[in-house]
Structure formats: structure tokens, C-alpha cells
Design an enzyme around this catalytic site. Structure first.
Site, PDB file in Angstrom:
ATOM      1  N   GLU A  85       0.778  -1.518   0.030  1.00  0.00           N
ATOM      2  CA  GLU A  85      -0.280  -0.103   0.502  1.00  0.00           C
ATOM      3  C   GLU A  85       1.009   1.122  -0.245  1.00  0.00           C
ATOM      4  OE1 GLU A  85      -3.294  -0.074   3.350  1.00  0.00           O
ATOM      5  OE2 GLU A  85      -3.463   2.097   3.186  1.00  0.00           O
ATOM      6  N   LYS A 280      -7.101  -0.817  11.253  1.00  0.00           N
ATOM      7  CA  LYS A 280      -6.635  -0.616  10.176  1.00  0.00           C
ATOM      8  C   LYS A 280      -4.853  -0.415   9.936  1.00  0.00           C
ATOM      9  CE  LYS A 280      -6.246  -1.500   5.266  1.00  0.00           C
ATOM     10  NZ  LYS A 280      -5.822  -0.786   4.721  1.00  0.00           N
ATOM     11  N   ASP A 296       3.763 -14.344  11.644  1.00  0.00           N
ATOM     12  CA  ASP A 296       3.108 -14.811  10.992  1.00  0.00           C
ATOM     13  C   ASP A 296       1.801 -13.919  11.131  1.00  0.00           C
ATOM     14  OD1 ASP A 296       0.580 -16.389  11.103  1.00  0.00           O
ATOM     15  OD2 ASP A 296       0.833 -17.777  11.506  1.00  0.00           O
ATOM     16  N   HIS A 393      -2.180  11.000   0.271  1.00  0.00           N
ATOM     17  CA  HIS A 393      -2.290   9.686  -0.668  1.00  0.00           C
ATOM     18  C   HIS A 393      -2.793   9.905  -1.508  1.00  0.00           C
ATOM     19  CE1 HIS A 393      -4.201   6.507   2.702  1.00  0.00           C
ATOM     20  NE2 HIS A 393      -3.772   5.930   1.569  1.00  0.00           N
TER      21      HIS A 393
HETATM   22  C1  MEV Z   1      -5.825   3.618   5.167  1.00  0.00           C
HETATM   23  O1  MEV Z   1      -5.214   1.912   5.077  1.00  0.00           O
HETATM   24  C2  MEV Z   1      -5.540   3.237   6.713  1.00  0.00           C
HETATM   25  C3  MEV Z   1      -6.328   4.399   7.270  1.00  0.00           C
HETATM   26  O2  MEV Z   1      -7.856   4.293   6.467  1.00  0.00           O
HETATM   27  C4  MEV Z   1      -6.320   4.388   8.525  1.00  0.00           C
HETATM   28  C5  MEV Z   1      -7.848   5.486   8.842  1.00  0.00           C
HETATM   29  O3  MEV Z   1      -8.758   5.799   9.615  1.00  0.00           O
HETATM   30  O4  MEV Z   1      -7.311   5.800  10.517  1.00  0.00           O
HETATM   31  C6  MEV Z   1      -6.669   6.126   6.785  1.00  0.00           C
END
Ligand code: MEV
Length: 440
Positions: A85, A280, A296, A393
Site C-alpha cells: 500500500e 486497520k 505470521d 494518499h
Molecule cells: C488506510 O490504509 C488506513 C486509514 O484509513 C487509517 C485510518 O483511517 O485511521 C487511513
């Protein structure tokens, strides 16, 4: 329609490739070509990778990047990350640099105990079972001596064996709930071998136990397996600074920024929809280091998400506070990692990743990984509460879009410069490239 194949695993690698190309892809020649393009030119290295799993036909690359400038307990690290990513490594590096002159990251290991269970069915008196288990505890230990000897020499081994009555959850269901110290090994093989021996011992000893009637002697073992839920193999990482040092954007004062951060973390703590995305983002950092170091990541993911839900509701793994002019941001996560065994000595890149990390012990690696998660979360939430996530991003995603559109190196150079000053949405990039190609 393709028919099922018998004995696929017995085919040679070439035969497997031909079969998949002929039966499941539109252009067999192109399929064979692409699969072979990813083979390593070093036959020995390729063979090593072929033998990691079954039915290998090629390699699947992930970028292996470095996030430098992580000051952790006053020691400087460059952290290897394996991740596809865009923006994750850049975000980690940015967070590392931000905290570098503010004392860096402070970490501590809160526990290293791992868990394994023998799940079994016993139809009889639980008091008698309890007495029986107490009686045979030393036999469990003796029967596993050949497995535990080396681990014990290094200071690890089995730390407890406890009977747990779970009959209130499921009829006749009991467990041997066992704890282990596996030092620098992740310990899955060690734990599972001990558990399978416990199961054998349990069944054997029950057969001759004078306390039991004939029915009670027939203990039925359902399964013996480690748990990836390791709430007692826990690490904490923290950053903190006087609020006035939090100068992140001109548009927001340090105090305002701190308050926004605390509020955002509090939202992730009470709102599961947000908590999942928040966590995430943390896993972006954690998984990338776990993967680079040959650990792992599925086990780590499963354990961490279970931990996030330990209070009965899925919550943020990070916490933030603003008290007496001090901003504090911290994470507490369970991490069962290894720096010996498994892929660590076999996979040359994993070996290198561990060397770059100064050959850490498992305890040290737990701390580094927790820091990567915390840094990632700091960077993500910082963007979210200030500029929004898309700005950074899309800039990082720009190259992916340009590559998808087969932009030349010159085109990339021009458009990267252009998007330093302009919003890099997908449409804007497509349009700008078209304009460039049409000399507009
Ligand atoms: C994207 O991979 C991760 C985010 O969505 C985490 C978040 O919203 O805190 C940017």
C-alpha cells in the site's frame, strides 16, 4: 468446463504451470511468460522459495521498504517494511521524524506468556477430574521432557497447566489451559508438540486412574492447539511531549491539534465502525514489519483484533490524553513474535531485515513492531484531523495511476512536479496526462 485434476501436487513445476495456463487463463503463452518472469535467476534461491509451500509455480513480490529515524528507547532504528500500500512507509517515516527530536518512542514489554489448550470431553464428576489432573501434573511435565529440555536450558518452557471447567458453555467440555515461555521463538511448534503430548498423557493416565469409573476413563480429546489470543504476551509503546511542541500545520494551533487527536482516538474507542478502520491503519504498520521479519501476520492480526474486543465491544488499540499541558499517545498490543526458527534463518530477506534491526530478541522485536503500529496511527489520524487523508494518499498513489497508464519517465517527472501544487485526484491525473500527451 474444466474437470477436477488428480495428483496435481505430483506434477512437475512446468507441468503445473502448463495445466493452470491451459485450463484457467485466456492466453496460455502469456501466463507461462509472466509466471516465469517472476522466477529468481538464482536457481538455489528459487528452489528455497519453491519449497516454502506446496504447488509453488512462481513468486509473488511485495515491495520491501525502509522507514528510517525511529528513536526507540534512545536507540536509533531503520525499520524494514514489506507492504504493497502506497503511503504506509512514507507515513511511518514522517511520524518517526516528527518524534525524533521529542524524545522518540518509549516502550516496555508487559508480558511474554503464550497460551495453548487441550480441548476435551469428560462425562463424569468434575471434582474427580480436578483431583486426577492435580495428580498427573508432574507426569505431563516428565512426558514432555524431550521436547522442553533445550527450551528449559535457555530459561523457557511450560509455566503452568490448569484444568478449566467449561461445562457451563458446552456439555462435558473441559480444557487443559496451558502457559508457555518460548523466549525468542514464536513457539507454535514447541507449544503444539507439548500439547499433543499432554493429550496422549491425559488419555493414557485416565485409562488406569483408580478414581474413575469405566465411563470416566474414556476421556475424549477433541483437539490440542496453541491459541493466537495472547493477552499476556503484551507490549506498550508511547510518545509524549509538551503540547506546545505539537506544531504540525500552520492552520491549526498545537493545542487545537492535540485536542483533535484525543477526540479522534476517543471516537475510535466508542464507535466500532471507526475503530475497525482506525485499527486497520495501525495494522498497516504492524503487518508490514511482521511480514518483513518473517513472522505470521495472520496470527498477529487474529490476536490483536480479539484483544481490541476484549471488553465486549471492538475498540481502538491506541489511546491519547492531554493532561497538564502534556500530550500522550500510546498503544498496547499483544504480539507473539519470533526472531529465531521458522523463516528467520531460511529467507534471505527476512534474515537481512533482522540484521537491519540489529538482530533483535523477540522482546525487542515486539517493541519495534508496536512502535510501527503507533507511528502509523499517529500519521493517519494526524492527516485525518488536519488536511484529510486524500492529499497525502493521492500524492503517493500518483505513481500507481501513472504506471497504470503506462506513463513514460519524462511524463512521470513532469506530472509529479505538477501535482506538488495541485490536488492529485484520479480524474485530475488522467486529465493532466492526456493534456500532456496532447501538448495542451
Ligand atoms: C488506510 O490504509 C488506513 C486509514 O484509513 C487509517 C485510518 O483511517 O485511521 C487511513
Amino acid at each position: 468446463m474444466t474437470t477436477p485434476i488428480q495428483g496435481f501436487s505430483k506434477l512437475s513445476k512446468e507441468e503445473k504451470i502448463n495445466w493452470i495456463a491451459d485450463n484457467y487463463t485466456d492466453n496460455s503463452e502469456a501466463t507461462v511468460q509472466i509466471l516465469k518472469k517472476y522466477w529468481n535467476i538464482d536457481n538455489g534461491l528459487q528452489k528455497l522459495h519453491d519449497e516454502f509451500i506446496e504447488n509453488t509455480i512462481s513468486n509473488y513480490y511485495l515491495p520491501f521498504g525502509i522507514a528510517p529515524n525511529f528513536l526507540i528507547n534512545d536507540k536509533l532504528y531503520a525499520i524494514p517494511m514489506a507492504i504493497e500500500e502506497s503511503s504506509v512507509v512514507a507515513a511511518a517515516s514522517k511520524a518517526a521524524k516528527f518524534w525524533l527530536d521529542k524524545g522518540g518512542f518509549k516502550t516496555s514489554v508487559l508480558g511474554t506468556e503464550k497460551i495453548g489448550q487441550v480441548h476435551f470431553i469428560f462425562k463424569g464428576s468434575s471434582e474427580k477430574l480436578q483431583e486426577f489432573i492435580e495428580k498427573i501434573k508432574s507426569i505431563f511435565i516428565n512426558d514432555t521432557k524431550s521436547i522442553t529440555r533445550n527450551m528449559e536450558k535457555r530459561g523457557g518452557g511450560i509455566t503452568s497447566i490448569e484444568l478449566r471447567d467449561q461445562t457451563h458453555k458446552l456439555d462435558h467440555y473441559y480444557q487443559l489451559h496451558c502457559k508457555f515461555e518460548t523466549l525468542d521463538a514464536m513457539g507454535a511448534n514447541f507449544i503444539n508438540s507439548c500439547l499433543e503430548q499432554f493429550a496422549t498423557t491425559l488419555k493414557r493416565e485416565a485409562q488406569t486412574c483408580a478414581l474413575f469409573n469405566e465411563d470416566e476413563k474414556g476421556i475424549e480429546v477433541v483437539m490440542s492447539i496453541l491459541s493466537n489470543y495472547v493477552p499476556e504476551c503484551l507490549v506498550r509503546a508511547e510518545v509524549s511531549c509538551p503540547v506546545d511542541d505539537l506544531e504540525v500545520e500552520q492552520s491549526v494551533s498545537p493545542k487545537e491539534f492535540a485536542e483533535k487527536m484525543v477526540r479522534a482516538v476517543n471516537i475510535a474507542n466508542v464507535e466500532p465502525y471507526r475503530a475497525v478502520t482506525h485499527n486497520k491503519g495501525i495494522m498497516n504498520g504492524i503487518d508490514a514489519v511482521v511480514l518483513a521479519t518473517g513472522n505470521d501476520f495472520r496470527a498477529v492480526e487474529a490476536g490483536i483484533h480479539a484483544y481490541a474486543a476484549k471488553d465486549g465491544s471492538y475498540r481502538s488499540l491506541t489511546h491519547a490524553s492531554l493532561e497538564d499541558g502534556i500530550f500522550k499517545f500510546w498503544i498496547e498490543v499483544p504480539l507473539a513474535l519470533g526472531t529465531v526458527g521458522g523463516l528467520t534463518s531460511l529467507h534471505p530477506l527476512v534474515h537481512l531485515a533482522l540484521e537491519i534491526l540489529q538482530k533483535p530478541s523477540a522482546r525487542e522485536l515486539m517493541q519495534i513492531v508496536a512502535v510501527a503500529g503507533l507511528a502509523q496511527n499517529f500519521a493517519a489520524v494526524r492527516s485525518l484531523v488536519t488536511t484529510g487523508i486524500q492529499e497525502g494518499h493521492m500524492k503517493m498513489h500518483l505513481l500507481n495511476i501513472l504506471n497504470q497508464m503506462s506513463a513514460s519517465d519524462d511524463e512521470k517527472k513532469t506530472l509529479i512536479a505538477y501535482f506538488k501544487k495541485n490536488a492529485a485526484t484520479h480524474n485530475a491525473v488522467v486529465e493532466a496526462l492526456q493534456n500532456l500527451r496532447n501538448n495542451l
